[in-house]
Design an enzyme around this catalytic site. Structure first.
Site, PDB file in Angstrom:
ATOM      1  N   SER A 121      56.330  56.255  -6.641  1.00 39.89           N
ATOM      2  CA  SER A 121      57.204  56.800  -5.587  1.00 39.89           C
ATOM      3  C   SER A 121      56.849  58.240  -5.303  1.00 39.89           C
ATOM      4  O   SER A 121      57.336  58.813  -4.343  1.00 39.89           O
ATOM      5  CB  SER A 121      58.667  56.698  -6.007  1.00 39.89           C
ATOM      6  OG  SER A 121      58.858  57.319  -7.245  1.00 39.89           O
ATOM      7  N   HIS A 142      55.442  50.070  -2.485  1.00 39.04           N
ATOM      8  CA  HIS A 142      56.608  50.821  -2.968  1.00 39.04           C
ATOM      9  C   HIS A 142      57.885  50.059  -2.643  1.00 39.04           C
ATOM     10  O   HIS A 142      58.254  49.931  -1.486  1.00 39.04           O
ATOM     11  CB  HIS A 142      56.603  52.224  -2.336  1.00 39.04           C
ATOM     12  CG  HIS A 142      57.669  53.105  -2.875  1.00 39.04           C
ATOM     13  ND1 HIS A 142      58.302  54.058  -2.125  1.00 39.04           N
ATOM     14  CD2 HIS A 142      58.227  53.170  -4.104  1.00 39.04           C
ATOM     15  CE1 HIS A 142      59.202  54.671  -2.879  1.00 39.04           C
ATOM     16  NE2 HIS A 142      59.176  54.140  -4.076  1.00 39.04           N
ATOM     17  N   GLU A 154      57.085  49.843   1.270  1.00 39.29           N
ATOM     18  CA  GLU A 154      56.129  50.753   1.906  1.00 39.29           C
ATOM     19  C   GLU A 154      54.744  50.378   1.374  1.00 39.29           C
ATOM     20  O   GLU A 154      54.518  50.380   0.164  1.00 39.29           O
ATOM     21  CB  GLU A 154      56.463  52.203   1.554  1.00 39.29           C
ATOM     22  CG  GLU A 154      57.703  52.707   2.281  1.00 39.29           C
ATOM     23  CD  GLU A 154      58.105  54.119   1.876  1.00 39.29           C
ATOM     24  OE1 GLU A 154      58.422  54.924   2.755  1.00 39.29           O
ATOM     25  OE2 GLU A 154      58.113  54.419   0.666  1.00 39.29           O
ATOM     26  N   ASN A 192      61.308  58.233   0.852  1.00 44.60           N
ATOM     27  CA  ASN A 192      61.674  59.264  -0.136  1.00 44.60           C
ATOM     28  C   ASN A 192      61.608  60.672   0.450  1.00 44.60           C
ATOM     29  O   ASN A 192      62.397  61.537   0.074  1.00 44.60           O
ATOM     30  CB  ASN A 192      60.776  59.186  -1.368  1.00 44.60           C
ATOM     31  CG  ASN A 192      61.278  58.151  -2.367  1.00 44.60           C
ATOM     32  OD1 ASN A 192      62.382  57.630  -2.213  1.00 44.60           O
ATOM     33  ND2 ASN A 192      60.474  57.855  -3.364  1.00 44.60           N
TER      34      ASN A 192
END
Ligand code: CAA
Length: 529
Positions: A121, A142, A154, A192
Site C-alpha cells: 500500500s 492492492h 488498484e 491511499n
C-alpha cells in the site's frame, strides 16, 4: 503462458492476506496460502473459517458452498507448494527488504511465466519489481480492507511492466467480481493518497481538542455519509499502516497535510495500533474486535422545556417540525420575532432566517440569562457573538439526511459555555449532534472540502481520470459517491468559496482551491465533463 489464471498463491496470511485468499477461493480459484510457519498458516485457515462461517450464520452462504471454498485452499509454510501457481501475491508487512526477499525467493520456485503481485500500500512497486528476475511480470494488486467486502483492486504498473501481463491481472480482478483501476506506480496510488491525507487532517483536528472523537466520527459518518468516521476507520486500518502511508506520502510530496500528526506518531510508538491491538483512538473489548468499550456515561441533560423557532423559511418550519416531532420539547414556530412580545421563559431560541445583527440584539434583549440562541440562518454564523446578557449564542448548521442519519452542528466561539440543553433538545428531536468551533467550514465541511480539493488536484495532475478517482473511493472506501461527483452535487463554487474562507482564516496555503476547481466554478462545468 497466457491462459486463464486458475491457481494462485498468497504469501502472508494476516488480515489482508486471509481476506485475499477468501476473495480468490470464493471466485472458484485454487489457492495455496503460505505463511512463515505451519502455525501461522493454520491461523490463516482460522480467519477464513470464521469469515465464511459468519456469512453462513447470516444466511449469505450455504454450508455446502462454505465447504467448497475451504476445500479449494491448502495451507502451508512450504514455498515449493507454490510451484504450479499462475500468480502469486504477497501480503506481508510493509518492509521493502522483506517483500523483495520473498519475491526473489519465488523467482527460483515458480514457473518463468508466473505473475508476481504485491499488495503493497505504500512501498515503491518499481523498486520491488526491479529486485526480481522478472520485473516485466511484477504488478501491484492492492486490495482494500475488508478485502472480501470492498470491490476496489488498484492494479499498479511500473515503467518495466509488460502490458499483456497487466491486462491479464485486470481480467483476473474482474473475474473476482472486483472493480479494477489501473494506475502507474506513485506514492499512495489513488485511494491511499486521498484517504490517508484526509485521515491525517482529521487526526490533526482531533488534536486541537475542540472536537471529541465521537463528534468528529459522526461528522464523517452522518454529516458526509461515509461508512465510518475517520478515527474509527484509522483504528480499522491500523495506526501503524496509516503512519507508514503518511511517511511515504510526505517523503514523496512534502505536502504538510500528509505529514503524520504528532498524536498518530505517539499512539504508534505506544503500541496502540487500533482494533488489532485492542486500543487506538478508541478502546475495544478485545484485540481484533470492532466493539468499542463505552466511555463514561454522558451527563443526563434534559431537553429544553420550551423552544421557539423564528423564521419564515421552509428550513425554519422543517426544524420546528422535527423538534416538535421529537416530543421532548414544546415548540412554537413564529415567522418573525415581532410576532412574540418577549422570549422570556424560553430556554432555546433558534433563529432560522437571514437577519441583521441589530435584529439579533433585539431578540437577545428579551431572552433570559442562561438561555441559548442558536443562529441557523445562512448568513448568520459570521455575525454570531459569543454571549450577550447571559444568553449564549451559537451557530447551528443542519445538514441533509444521509444513510447515517441527520446531523446538526453546534458551533461555539472559543470560551463560550457548553450548550448541553440545546444539544439534548436536538438529540431528542432525532438529530445526531456534533459540537465544534465557530470557524470556517465548521466540522463537516472543514473535514470534507480539503479532501475534495485533493481529489481535484489529483485529476488536474493527470495521474487518474475522474471516473477512476470516483471508482477508487466508492469501491475502495465505501463512499456513497465519489469525491468529484460530490463536488458536482454540492457545486464547485460552494466548495471553492468555503475553502477560500478556510484558507483566509488559517493562512494554510494547501486550502487554496485547486486551479481546476476554480476553472469549473468559472465555467459552470462539471468535473466529470
Ligand atoms: N470480512 C468479511 N466480511 C465482512 C467483514 C470482514 N472483515 N466486515 C464486514 N463484513 C461484511 C459483513 O459480513 C456484512 O456482509 P452481509 O451484508 O453480506 O451480511 C457486510 O460486510 C457489512 O458489514 P456490517 O453490516 O457488519 O457493517 P457495515 O455495514 O458497517 O460495514 C464495513 C462494515 C464494510 C467495514 C464498512 O463500514 C466500510 O466499508 N467501511 C470503510 C472501510 C474502508 O474505507 N476500507 C478501506 C481502508 S484503506 C485500505 O484498506 C488500504 C490500505 O492500504 C490502507
Amino acid at each position: 503462458m497466457t491462459g486463464e489464471i486458475a491457481q494462485v498463491g498468497v504469501i502472508g496470511l494476516g488480515t489482508m492476506g486471509a481476506g485475499i485468499v477468501e476473495v480468490f477461493a470464493r471466485a472458484g480459484l485454487r489457492v495455496v496460502g503460505v505463511d512463515g510457519s505451519q502455525e501461522l498458516a493454520d491461523r490463516g485457515r482460522g480467519f477464513l473459517e470464521s469469515s465464511t462461517g459468519r456469512a453462513v450464520s447470516r444466511g449469505r452462504l450455504a454450508e455446502s458452498a462454505q465447504q467448497e471454498i475451504l476445500d479449494r485452499v491448502t495451507w502451508t509454510a512450504e514455498y515449493d507448494a507454490l510451484a504450479d501457481c499462475d500468480l502469486v501475491i504477497e501480503a506481508v508487512p510493509e518492509r521493502l527488504d522483506i517483500k523483495t526477499a520473498i519475491l526473489t525467493k519465488l523467482d527460483g520456485v515458480v514457473r518463468p511465466d508466473t505473475v508476481l503481485a504485491s499488495n503493497t500500500s505504500s512501498l515503491s512497486l518499481t523498486e520491488i519489481a526491479a529486485a526480481t528476475a522478472r520485473p516485466e511480470r511484477v504488478v501491484g494488486m492492492h486490495f482494500f480492507n475488508p478485502a472480501p467486502v470492498l470491490k476496489l483492486v488498484e492494479v499498479i504498473t511500473t515503467v518495466l511492466s509488460d502490458d499483456a501481463v497487466v491486462e491479464r491481472v485486470r481480467d483476473l480482478a474482474e473475474r473476482l467480481g472486483k472493480k479494477p483501476v489501473v494506475v502507474r506506480d506513485r506514492a499512495g496510488f489513488v485511494a491511499n493518497a486521498l484517504l490517508i491525507t484526509y485521515l491525517a487532517r482529521a487526526i490533526r483536528t482531533y488534536e486541537t481538542g475542540h472536537v471529541s472523537r465521537e463528534d468528529l466520527d459522526d461528522a464523517g459518518r452522518v454529516g458526509v455519509g461515509f461508512p465510518m468516521g475517520p478515527l474509527t476507520l484509522s483504528d480499522l486500518i491500523g495506526l501503524d499502516v496509516v503512519k507508514e502511508v503518511c511517511d511515504v506520502l510526505y517523503a514523496a510530496t512534502h505536502d504538510p497535510s500528509a505529514a503524520p500528526p504528532a498524536l498518530l506518531q505517539q499512539l504508534v510508538a505506544a503500541g496502540r495500533l487500533g482494533r488489532k491491538t485492542g486500543s487506538g483512538f478508541y478502546d475495544y473489548e478485545k484485540a481484533g474486535s470492532g466493539t468499542v468499550t463505552p466511555a463514561a456515561a454522558p451527563d443526563d441533560v434534559k431537553p429544553a422545556a420550551q423552544v421557539v423557532v423564528v423564521g419564515e423559511s421552509a428550513a425554519a418550519s422543517d426544524l420546528a417540525g422535527q423538534i416538535g416531532g421529537g416530543g421532548a420539547s414544546s415548540v412554537e414556530w413564529v415567522s418573525t420575532a415581532g410576532a412574540r412580545d418577549s422570549l422570556a421563559g424560553v430556554d432555546v431560541v433558534i433563529l432560522a432566517s437571514d437577519t441583521s445583527p441589530d435584529w439579533v440584539a433585539e431578540l437577545l434583549a428579551t431572552m433570559d440569562s442562561g438561555a441559548t440562541l442558536a443562529v441557523a440562518s445562512p448568513g448568520g454564523a459570521a455575525a454570531t457573538p459569543a454571549a450577550s446578557g447571559g444568553v449564549t449564542v451559537v451557530a447551528l448548521r443542519v445538514h441533509p439526511a444521509t444513510k447515517g442519519g441527520r446531523l446538526a452542528e453546534v458551533l461555539r466561539s472559543t470560551g463560550a459555555p457548553q450548550v448541553a440543553t440545546l444539544r439534548a433538545t436536538l438529540s431528542a428531536a432525532g438529530f445526531v449532534v456534533v459540537g465544534g468551533r465557530l470557524r470556517a467550514g465548521g466540522v463537516v465541511d472543514a473535514l470534507l472540502y480539503p479532501h475534495l480539493n485533493d481529489a481535484v488536484r489529483m485529476l488536474d495532475s493527470g495521474y487518474a481520470t475522474a471516473a477512476d478517482i470516483d471508482t477508487a473511493m466508492t469501491a475502495g472506501c465505501g463512499y456513497p459517491e465519489g469525491p468529484l461527483a460530490m463536488i458536482d452535487r454540492i457545486g464547485p463554487a460552494q466548495v471553492a468559496a468555503v475553502l477560500t474562507t478556510m484558507r483566509d482564516e488559517t493562512g494554510e496555503v494547501g486550502l487554496t482551491p485547486s486551479p481546476l476547481l476554480r476553472e469549473a466554478t468559472a465555467a459552470g462545468q462539471s468535473l466529470h465533463g
